[in-house]
Design an enzyme around this catalytic site. Sequence first.
Site, short mmCIF file in Angstrom:
data_model
loop_
_atom_site.label_atom_id
_atom_site.label_comp_id
_atom_site.label_asym_id
_atom_site.label_seq_id
_atom_site.Cartn_x
_atom_site.Cartn_y
_atom_site.Cartn_z
N GLY A 280 -24.23 17.71 -2.12
CA GLY A 280 -25.41 17.95 -1.18
C GLY A 280 -25.79 19.36 -1.33
N THR A 281 -24.69 20.26 -1.03
CA THR A 281 -24.92 21.61 -0.78
C THR A 281 -25.58 22.54 -2.07
OG1 THR A 281 -23.20 21.98 0.85
CG2 THR A 281 -23.98 23.89 -0.15
N GLY B 113 0.94 -1.34 0.03
CA GLY B 113 0.10 -0.16 0.06
C GLY B 113 0.88 1.17 -0.17
N HIS C 99 -10.51 27.20 0.73
CA HIS C 99 -11.59 27.28 1.53
C HIS C 99 -11.35 28.04 2.71
CE1 HIS C 99 -15.31 25.98 3.14
NE2 HIS C 99 -14.73 25.97 4.39
N LYS D 255 -27.94 27.77 5.49
CA LYS D 255 -27.72 26.58 5.65
C LYS D 255 -27.12 26.24 7.09
CE LYS D 255 -23.71 24.10 4.15
NZ LYS D 255 -22.60 23.78 2.93
#
Length: 300
Positions: A234-235, A37, A137, A201
């Site tokens: 979703g938002t 991995g 962000h 929201k």
Amino acid sequence: MEKIVIVGPSSQILGVKIAQELGIESINTDIKKFPDGENYLRINIEDETLIAGKEVIIVQSTGPSASADQNARLMELFMMIDSVKRMGAVKIIAVVPYLAYTRQDKIFRPGETQFANAIIHMINYFGIDELYSVDVHAPIVLNECTCKAINIDSMKLLADYIKSIGARNIVVVAPDKGAVERSGAFANYFGENVPVEVFEKERDVKTGEIKMSGALNLKNKDVVIADDIIATGGTMATAIKLAKTSGAKKVFAVATHALLLEQAKYRILKAGADEIIGTDSIDNEVCKVSLAKIIADYLK
Ligand code: R5P
């Protein structure tokens, strides 16, 4: 000083385009996963003097996709930095359009980690000279950088695209309070009097469930819903449904980083969006706006 672009595995189109804008050579990487991995990466060269003494621009977005998650993308970024440093790069510039983990910039529940800061600390540890990201962000996390760090605004480019496809009578809708400032700046690119509306929201910090409310008069308007990130959609889908019930004629779902995870495309189109628009920060079918020129302009 001579420059070269290393095109990271997650930013193959953007990396090449940036090199072309700069008129310099680009090379890519070989990557694989070992059976246990662990990630493997090598810069795809046989002669290490191609790197020694140069300014090296590494282009690697760190968004998740079907082929690799953001942890792998971050590891590849660190491996590229480590590799070019060992080979004697004199200056290292990291272009990371989507900077993963920046939504974890606050503590919402006891026991959490403010991991956005930790990611920047890791970049500091590997040691670069300049960091360029796009519509981060929580731009405040860049204050943790020990090197020059620039947050590039892609909103004008996205607005130009929306104008080019003939949107009229535009209202910009912010899907939550966090997007209001960005949406205001975005609206200015459409003209002085373009209104910005906002929905309320709430996200349940335990379940992630979203509740959105608001009744706006959007009759006969072309509505542009702008967010920094579309993750599960979703938002965006919830905002689109509200815009539609508020009378919107057309709805454009716009995001700098359209990650489009899980059933996001279905949710957004089913909710009534006319088009999903993203940038090539995320290399997918909705990346209609290229960041190559604006990033290259910063690098010149
Ligand atoms: C959150 O504050 C961000 O700006 C986006 O609204 C959010 O990341 C979108 O996530 P999702 O698409 O999963 O609703």
